[in-house]
Design an enzyme around this catalytic site. Structure first.
Site, PDB file in Angstrom:
ATOM      1  N   LEU B 122     -18.398 -21.977 -22.584  1.00 48.69           N
ATOM      2  CA  LEU B 122     -18.328 -23.008 -23.627  1.00 48.69           C
ATOM      3  C   LEU B 122     -19.644 -23.157 -24.385  1.00 48.69           C
ATOM      4  CD1 LEU B 122     -16.138 -25.544 -21.663  1.00 48.69           C
ATOM      5  CD2 LEU B 122     -15.486 -24.291 -23.719  1.00 48.69           C
ATOM      6  N   GLU B 366     -33.198 -19.589 -29.369  1.00 46.37           N
ATOM      7  CA  GLU B 366     -32.815 -18.218 -29.068  1.00 46.37           C
ATOM      8  C   GLU B 366     -31.308 -18.051 -28.887  1.00 46.37           C
ATOM      9  OE1 GLU B 366     -35.174 -19.965 -27.505  1.00 46.37           O
ATOM     10  OE2 GLU B 366     -36.996 -18.990 -28.220  1.00 46.37           O
TER      11      GLU B 366
END
Lengths: 617, 617
Positions: B122, B366
């Site tokens: 998720l 990132e």
């Protein structure tokens, strides 16, 4: 309504100037480092360490000291300078910055007693701060937790995980400060000095947000006082600052990130400028106020009775994990558990049911789960964060930093491998052993049955340092009696004879495949040795070597994991100097959905494949 | 002002009902899955697939199709049901859900042509959606990107990374929908149905937020139309829904996450209830509108000339990476680059300078950098996301899912190992090779000089599948001529003779330590074979075996990486069946700050240690 008498402000200003000077001197001496990043935070640091925070500079172990986390870890020189100013370290030691023989590293690590968690990977400090603040509640301490962030790092999602969990827990003892200097490493940060953009985000996430001029000391002190008065939610002090403040050469300029001043004219001019900023002091610099501490009894963990499983019971190791966690939680009040909304799958809900005040829900946010666990561990708790092993990958940078901190966390990952079946590869951890084993100070456990799970939870809890336990979804037979003992660094030889033609090494679900293979081969008159490698790291190289020597130098590993970095590699590494052969059975490719039995067989790690490997010439 | 004529709504209602029925039937048949999660999204899915989205059901490869990402991947059955409804797959195939012989897996993967990225972990879908929307801009397509999230997953920090980057890029072609059903897996989600809490967060992050009743089809259609009209920022449609909607047994109830209905009474009653919800239709169900596409020329990459480095030049591989990236960017318009605010350290700024329109800044985030790269790759770009190798750990779960998607991303990580020096362990990647090598379909490259870096960038770009390249901070000598060729799966033997007593295998900076050791040993009359293992995965097992056979079965690996999962393990694994010995020199513990030279020596991977290892009996 400043809490600070105005007359102390000049002294704090001079402290800020000295912190700048020391940051510049130490980075120039080191030849690398981030003086401009330090300079923007000088007034904040002076206000925190010499007015706001209550701590005993001579007693880092004091449980009631206010805590400080430097999330923008590259500003380490100004943290060290503050310690020198407070008398915690010697000022001349600042010049050992970044040297191999110095603990004053480029970014702070817990080698230093005032550092709770290593920082330097941005966006982690606030997660640790959440854990540290939760710990204050756990031990009923009045200490407050301060976290200093850079503006750039608030782009990290982990910061917003922390924001959400802190607000949910109403952590009003947590005060974060963002040093909004507007400049990232490579370009201006995305919101520059748009303080409203910052404030609206933090407010939307349930925080009390205060905007101040970060170089206006009375304003910073007022902001911190307002934070202290704010109840029911955490506070974010948004300090508008200038990178390189105080040094005209670098002040507010791009291109000076991570660059020390050169010895000679650059340095001399900067020092002269800074020295000219010294002001007359009304009153001497205030000494840090000591915390109001209280005696707490030393922890007295009760001895854990053996578990009540019987041989042949069918219990998933994930379920045994939850049961063991609840058991050990009853025996030791330092045990806490953290979840990311899968407690009914990992069975950590068994802990929650018995110890709800020591169970922390992160919702679906694995980074703050691990980061908060690191903060809790740093302050004396023994935290067990758990989720699906696959989703620990989400927190791998935190795990990396946990290794650097040598933090005392006990990670558990359930639903490992293809044996979970139909949910498919996104839910299957097939690289978690590689992830964890790569960290050299991590202990890596992988029990196959309920008894070994139970006993290894106790070993994990009282082993000082980071531990990972991998658990499985399917039910497996209990194969050990309740009195059996398990050691970190151990293994069990489950089957052996004088005529074994190979040693088959499994762990978790593959132990049972190995046992099935043993039975099949036995009917054909072939003997094998079967090893349950319940501890991958540290690994029992001597026992593996002895097995290999006794079985014609043939080792066969079988693992519900990809080939790289798992059991095969661990075993091969342990015996690498001996010239044995190691045949690896592992999941060779990205798997797909199917039943557990189908998948174990389809990907080559079932009993049938072990039999084939043993018979292979 | 609904764009949809009201007369079509009954038909869409009936589609929603059929989607519920199919979700229930397929999960019951599979015996596992998430019907309740599907039911809350039925009106949203009906509105998207049969009114809002423009796509050609017979042409998944159409570049101008609107895109849909199911971030809440556990609702896969309703996605498959929508495809059946659209005629993309056969309705009877829905009953193969989760079977080993079916591509309809538990969570969607790109084995299916309509799936861009695998979901099921998720919080990832919106990051991919950002990349897909950026790609529309890249190819000048009008396609829109839709991402369906669950409410629980918005606790993931990665969602807020995506929120920030989407707003920064003013991605008004991106429309996300949150299915706010208020129930997580294990308990109510943190904000339940507090729609204002959601709306204020998205607004604060720069999105247009719309709150609707997610079961009110006209309202959902209006919301989607409003999103389409919204310019300059992405839209989040916050749909208040009920988990299990339409089936009284499970509607709005905890404890039904991930549970199919049982065959028999449970299923029969639910089906009867659902069938009773069918309404008379005014007009037949609308067929999906086809996209307005346009012909685009096939990509015609130019051949890359050899680089201009000369033997003995001193160039860091990270710098050669940036130069090569800019070069290949000029030759092929599909090449794009992504950064996380370290472009001046990774040298990806060289690409930005030449190709600013194909350079995407994620700031310090990132996860979205890698996730957006996955979205870009799925739509035909060849993305090179790069940052410090250490910080790729932050995105490891995305990397794991990139492997599952077999996505065509080209990751690069700089500043690997202790050879970065003074910044200390938080900035040193010492587990990145283990991380990447653990993913079985990842190519892992680790060049030692500028020429090999340059040539391998071209190999990486045109190798179909995920690639990782590790680069180093220190300058190293150019040891290869510009015409030298490098292959994925190759290695170079740099020194050899008929009298070699061992093979020393290095990569990156340790190649130079091995060469130094060679020179030292030569003065003592000892010959060694020296290998540059520039490609760790796939690995040239045959060449390594030949080396070992020619050097008394002795292999010595030396790597600027922890022992677990790196070069030593890769080599040992490649020759595991042969009974050679593999002596590993690697960084054995958490390192600290120091100079690069000091650290290489202190942690046992310098020439001196190689000499010692060779001489060891």
């Amino acid at each position: 309504m400043p809490v600070q008498t105005p007359s102390r402000v000049p002294a704090l200003r001079n402290i800020a100037t000295r912190l700048r000077i020391d940051s510049v001197l130490s980075t120039t001496e080191a030849g690398s480092g981030h003086p401009s990043t330090c300079c923007s935070a000088a007034e904040i640091m002076a206000a925190l360490f010499f007015s706001e925070m209550r701590y005993d500079p001579r007693d880092p172990a004091n449980e009631d000291n206010d805590r400080f986390v430097l999330s923008k870890g590259h500003a380490a020189p100004i943290l060290y300078a503050a310690w020198a100013e407070a008398g915690i370290i010697r000022r001349e030691d600042l010049l050992t910055l970044r040297r191999l023989d110095s603990d004053l590293e480029g970014h702070p690590t817990p080698r230093l007693p005032w550092v709770d968690v290593a920082t330097g990977s941005l966006g982690q400090g606030l997660c640790a701060g959440v854990g540290i603040a939760l710990n204050a509640r756990r031990i009923a301490s009045e200490y407050r937790t301060y976290v200093l962030l850079g503006d750039g790092e608030t782009a990290e999602g982990s910061v917003w995980e922390a924001a959400h969990v802190a607000a949910h827990n109403k952590l009003d003892s947590l005060c974060a400060i963002t040093d909004v200097n507007g400049l990232g490493q490579s370009q201006p940060s995305v919101w520059d000095h748009d303080m409203d953009a910052y404030a609206s985000r933090w407010t939307a996430f349930g925080w009390h947000a205060i905007v101040v001029d970060g170089h206006d000391l009375p304003a910073v002190l007022d902001g911190l006082a307002e934070a202290r008065r704010t109840k029911g939610r955490p506070t974010m002090l948004l300090a508008s600052t200038v990178k390189g403040k105080g040094i005209s050469l670098i002040e507010g300029k791009s291109g000076w990130h991570g660059k020390p001043l050169k010895k000679g004219e650059e340095l001399d001019k900067a020092l002269a400028e800074l020295k000219a900023q010294v002001v007359p002091e009304d009153e001497p610099a205030p000494a840090p106020e000591k915390p109001v501490g209280r005696k707490r009894p030393a922890p007295q963990p009760a001895r854990l009775d053996p578990p009540s499983y019987k041989l042949g019971d069918s219990v998933a190791t994930r379920e045994a994990y939850g049961t063991a966690l609840a058991r050990i939680g009853a025996a030791d009040a330092r045990i806490v558990a953290l979840d990311a909304d899968v407690k009914n799958s990992t069975f950590s809900d068994r802990f929650e049911q018995q110890h709800p005040d020591r169970f922390y829900q992160s919702f679906i946010a694995e980074q703050v789960m691990v980061g908060a666990a690191m903060g809790l561990a740093a302050r004396g708790a023994i935290p067990f964060p758990s989720t699906f092993a696959a989703f620990l990958a989400r927190a791998y940078d935190f795990i990396r930093m946990a290794a650097i901190s040598n933090t005392n966390i006990k990670l558990a990952g359930s639903h490992a491998g293809v044996s979970i079946g139909e949910d498919g590869p996104s839910q299957m951890a097939l690289e978690d052993l590689a992830m964890m084993r790569a960290q050299p100070n991590f202990t890596v456990l992988y029990p196959c049955d309920a008894v070994s799970t139970d006993r290894l939870i106790e070993r994990a809890a009282y082993h000082r340092g980071p531990v990972y336990m991998r658990t499985s979804r399917p039910k497996t037979a209990v194969i050990y009696g309740p009195e059996e003992t398990f050691e970190i660094g151990g293994l069990k030889v489950l089957r052996q004879s004088g005529a074994d033609v190979a040693t088959v090494i499994g762990a978790g679900v593959t132990v049972f495949e190995a046992l099935k293979a043993y039975d099949q081969l036995k009917t054909e008159g072939i003997s094998i040795r079967v090893v349950d490698l319940y501890c991958l790291q540290p690994i029992d190289a001597a026992a593996l070597t002895a097995c290999a020597e006794a079985t014609k130098g043939r080792l066969i590993t079988v693992e519900d994991h990809y080939p790289g970095g798992g059991i095969g590699d661990a075993v091969a590494s342990a015996v690498a100097s001996r010239g044995f052969t190691v045949l690896r059975l592992a999941v060779p490719e990205i798997p797909r959905s199917g039943t557990p039995e189908q998948l174990l067989d389809h990907y080559g790690i079932s009993a049938r494949h072990i039999v084939g490997a043993v018979k292979k010439p």
